[in-house]
Design a protein around this motif. Structure first.
Motif, PDB file in Angstrom:
ATOM      1  N   SER A 156     125.951  17.533  -2.963  1.00 50.68           N
ATOM      2  CA  SER A 156     125.110  18.816  -2.811  1.00 50.68           C
ATOM      3  C   SER A 156     124.543  19.164  -4.139  1.00 50.68           C
ATOM      4  CB  SER A 156     125.596  19.917  -2.194  1.00 50.68           C
ATOM      5  OG  SER A 156     124.896  20.861  -1.978  1.00 50.68           O
ATOM      6  N   GLY A 157     123.338  19.493  -4.409  1.00 52.23           N
ATOM      7  CA  GLY A 157     122.784  20.089  -5.690  1.00 52.23           C
ATOM      8  C   GLY A 157     122.738  19.000  -6.737  1.00 52.23           C
ATOM      9  N   SER A 158     122.372  19.618  -7.720  1.00 51.55           N
ATOM     10  CA  SER A 158     122.122  18.697  -9.056  1.00 51.55           C
ATOM     11  C   SER A 158     123.559  18.653 -10.023  1.00 51.55           C
ATOM     12  CB  SER A 158     121.139  19.397  -9.948  1.00 51.55           C
ATOM     13  OG  SER A 158     121.457  20.645 -10.400  1.00 51.55           O
TER      14      SER A 158
ATOM     15  N   GLY B 102     121.790  11.643  -1.965  1.00 50.90           N
ATOM     16  CA  GLY B 102     122.260  10.981  -0.754  1.00 50.90           C
ATOM     17  C   GLY B 102     123.552  10.303  -1.137  1.00 50.90           C
ATOM     18  N   GLU B 103     124.260  10.471  -2.195  1.00 50.33           N
ATOM     19  CA  GLU B 103     125.608   9.989  -2.804  1.00 50.33           C
ATOM     20  C   GLU B 103     126.841  10.833  -1.716  1.00 50.33           C
ATOM     21  OE1 GLU B 103     128.315   9.762  -6.926  1.00 50.33           O
ATOM     22  OE2 GLU B 103     126.356  10.823  -6.806  1.00 50.33           O
ATOM     23  N   LYS B 104     127.533   9.829  -1.353  1.00 51.72           N
ATOM     24  CA  LYS B 104     128.555  10.508  -0.520  1.00 51.72           C
ATOM     25  C   LYS B 104     129.952   9.589  -0.498  1.00 51.72           C
ATOM     26  CE  LYS B 104     126.662   7.550   3.463  1.00 51.72           C
ATOM     27  NZ  LYS B 104     126.041   7.705   4.734  1.00 51.72           N
ATOM     28  N   ARG B 105     130.932  10.332   0.007  1.00 49.24           N
ATOM     29  CA  ARG B 105     132.109   9.664  -0.107  1.00 49.24           C
ATOM     30  C   ARG B 105     133.008   9.914   1.378  1.00 49.24           C
ATOM     31  NH1 ARG B 105     130.305   9.021  -4.676  1.00 49.24           N
ATOM     32  NH2 ARG B 105     130.952   9.889  -6.333  1.00 49.24           N
TER      33      ARG B 105
ATOM     34  N   THR C 211     130.396  15.490 -16.837  1.00 47.67           N
ATOM     35  CA  THR C 211     129.588  15.984 -15.896  1.00 47.67           C
ATOM     36  C   THR C 211     130.317  16.579 -14.648  1.00 47.67           C
ATOM     37  OG1 THR C 211     129.516  13.860 -15.013  1.00 47.67           O
ATOM     38  CG2 THR C 211     127.698  14.439 -16.616  1.00 47.67           C
ATOM     39  N   ARG C 212     129.766  17.523 -13.711  1.00 44.80           N
ATOM     40  CA  ARG C 212     130.413  17.816 -12.464  1.00 44.80           C
ATOM     41  C   ARG C 212     129.339  17.693 -11.405  1.00 44.80           C
ATOM     42  NH1 ARG C 212     131.166  24.070 -11.528  1.00 44.80           N
ATOM     43  NH2 ARG C 212     129.023  23.771 -10.379  1.00 44.80           N
ATOM     44  N   LYS C 213     129.739  17.126 -10.583  1.00 50.78           N
ATOM     45  CA  LYS C 213     129.036  16.824  -9.288  1.00 50.78           C
ATOM     46  C   LYS C 213     129.824  17.447  -7.981  1.00 50.78           C
ATOM     47  CE  LYS C 213     127.672  12.009  -9.999  1.00 50.78           C
ATOM     48  NZ  LYS C 213     127.578  10.771  -9.635  1.00 50.78           N
ATOM     49  N   THR C 214     128.874  18.107  -7.280  1.00 51.58           N
ATOM     50  CA  THR C 214     129.304  18.957  -6.377  1.00 51.58           C
ATOM     51  C   THR C 214     129.171  18.110  -5.060  1.00 51.58           C
ATOM     52  OG1 THR C 214     128.972  21.028  -7.365  1.00 51.58           O
ATOM     53  CG2 THR C 214     129.254  21.471  -5.121  1.00 51.58           C
ATOM     54  N   PHE C 215     130.471  18.318  -4.092  1.00 48.26           N
ATOM     55  CA  PHE C 215     130.251  17.661  -2.549  1.00 48.26           C
ATOM     56  C   PHE C 215     130.806  18.588  -1.630  1.00 48.26           C
ATOM     57  CE2 PHE C 215     130.566  14.292  -5.614  1.00 48.26           C
ATOM     58  CZ  PHE C 215     129.818  13.176  -4.938  1.00 48.26           C
TER      59      PHE C 215
ATOM     60  N   TRP D 115     134.520  23.174   2.992  1.00 48.06           N
ATOM     61  CA  TRP D 115     135.333  22.594   2.104  1.00 48.06           C
ATOM     62  C   TRP D 115     134.254  22.287   0.938  1.00 48.06           C
ATOM     63  CZ3 TRP D 115     140.477  22.920   1.484  1.00 48.06           C
ATOM     64  CH2 TRP D 115     141.159  23.335   2.684  1.00 48.06           C
ATOM     65  N   ILE D 116     134.750  22.513  -0.274  1.00 51.75           N
ATOM     66  CA  ILE D 116     133.930  21.966  -1.319  1.00 51.75           C
ATOM     67  C   ILE D 116     134.749  21.205  -2.393  1.00 51.75           C
ATOM     68  CG2 ILE D 116     132.474  22.925  -3.426  1.00 51.75           C
ATOM     69  CD1 ILE D 116     131.422  23.564  -0.795  1.00 51.75           C
ATOM     70  N   MET D 117     134.151  19.910  -3.030  1.00 48.41           N
ATOM     71  CA  MET D 117     134.764  19.295  -3.845  1.00 48.41           C
ATOM     72  C   MET D 117     133.939  19.175  -5.336  1.00 48.41           C
ATOM     73  SD  MET D 117     136.047  15.121  -3.895  1.00 48.41           S
ATOM     74  CE  MET D 117     134.577  14.621  -3.592  1.00 48.41           C
ATOM     75  N   TYR D 118     134.458  19.633  -6.288  1.00 48.29           N
ATOM     76  CA  TYR D 118     133.844  19.142  -7.657  1.00 48.29           C
ATOM     77  C   TYR D 118     134.475  18.128  -8.184  1.00 48.29           C
ATOM     78  CZ  TYR D 118     132.136  24.195  -7.765  1.00 48.29           C
ATOM     79  OH  TYR D 118     131.692  25.384  -7.592  1.00 48.29           O
ATOM     80  N   GLU D 119     133.655  17.098  -8.636  1.00 50.91           N
ATOM     81  CA  GLU D 119     134.040  15.762  -9.225  1.00 50.91           C
ATOM     82  C   GLU D 119     133.542  15.514 -10.663  1.00 50.91           C
ATOM     83  OE1 GLU D 119     133.669  11.826  -6.929  1.00 50.91           O
ATOM     84  OE2 GLU D 119     131.950  11.604  -8.564  1.00 50.91           O
ATOM     85  N   TYR D 120     134.773  15.629 -11.458  1.00 52.46           N
ATOM     86  CA  TYR D 120     134.411  15.663 -13.068  1.00 52.46           C
ATOM     87  C   TYR D 120     134.595  14.270 -13.461  1.00 52.46           C
ATOM     88  CZ  TYR D 120     135.160  20.497 -12.648  1.00 52.46           C
ATOM     89  OH  TYR D 120     134.994  22.206 -12.177  1.00 52.46           O
TER      90      TYR D 120
END
Length: 219
Positions: A106-108, A93-96, A124-128, A144-149
């Motif tokens: 989205s995803g692991s 449920g994490e969101k920005r 680590t990389r999170k996908t939003f 639109w996709i965001m990778y957060e490292y």
């Protein structure tokens, strides 16, 4: 005489790179060079990734100062920036919140493992995914996709920044359309992660990787 005539354009169409080059660092380079140096307070003059108040903007309105082109003939675009370390919230449920929408996790979480150091997780990389609209019931999912490292363990606890890459997902993506990052042995002269168009178009899209000798060989 206008005193501003010699000043640098504060909003260029893209950041300057040597002619024929694209900026597409590998995930290993993003963690070990850009993100680690940023959190250590090191700021090499050749670095191209800068701070940005990312969540003031919808992704389609991000400033051109953080934009880079990539892919065949530079037809695709992606944005890189540093953002303050967000408050950690566990679970999917994490969101920005961002502009008139929200980035939803989205995803692991993907581990970024060091090259040649089997089992050593560097980051680590999170996908939003960006959803347009303020209401959870009516928000519309976008392309639109965001990778957060982020760094890991003690380094993450002490870190002040994450590194984000934002891009629009292609509707016709396949393996041949995705530019492949350099082999980790490649060290560019000016900017870590910079690729030369001619060599990328000739080799990277055919499933090969460039090595240092390829850069030294005349075309």
């Amino acid at each position: 005489m206008d005193n501003n005539s010699s000043s640098v354009n504060p909003n260029p169409t893209s950041l300057p790179l040597p002619p024929g080059c694209q900026f597409f660092p590998s995930e290993h380079q993003l963690i070990t060079h850009y993100l680690t140096n940023k959190n250590n307070g090191d700021h090499p003059p050749s670095d191209l990734i800068n701070d940005l108040d990312l969540y003031r903007f919808e992704p389609f309105d991000l400033p051109e100062t953080a934009r880079f082109v990539f892919g065949r003939e530079g037809k695709r675009k992606h944005w890189y920036c540093f953002a303050p370390m967000p408050r950690v919230k566990r679970g999917r449920g994490e969101k920005r919140a961002a502009g008139g929408g929200v980035w939803r996790r989205s995803g692991s979480v993907k581990d970024i493992v060091g090259a040649g150091l089997q089992g050593v997780v560097l980051g680590t990389r999170k996908t939003f995914v960006f959803y347009l609209g303020d209401s959870a019931k009516t928000a519309v999912r976008t392309k639109w996709i965001m990778y957060e490292y982020a760094l890991v363990d003690q380094k993450m606890a002490e870190a002040s920044y994450v590194l984000c890459r934002v891009f629009a997902k292609s509707h016709h993506s396949n393996d041949k359309d995705k530019p492949k990052p350099f082999n980790e042995l490649v060290k560019t002269v000016c900017n870590i992660g910079t690729q030369c168009d001619d060599m990328v178009n000739l080799m990277a899209f055919e499933g090969d990787f460039l090595e240092l000798n390829d850069l030294l060989t005349p075309l």
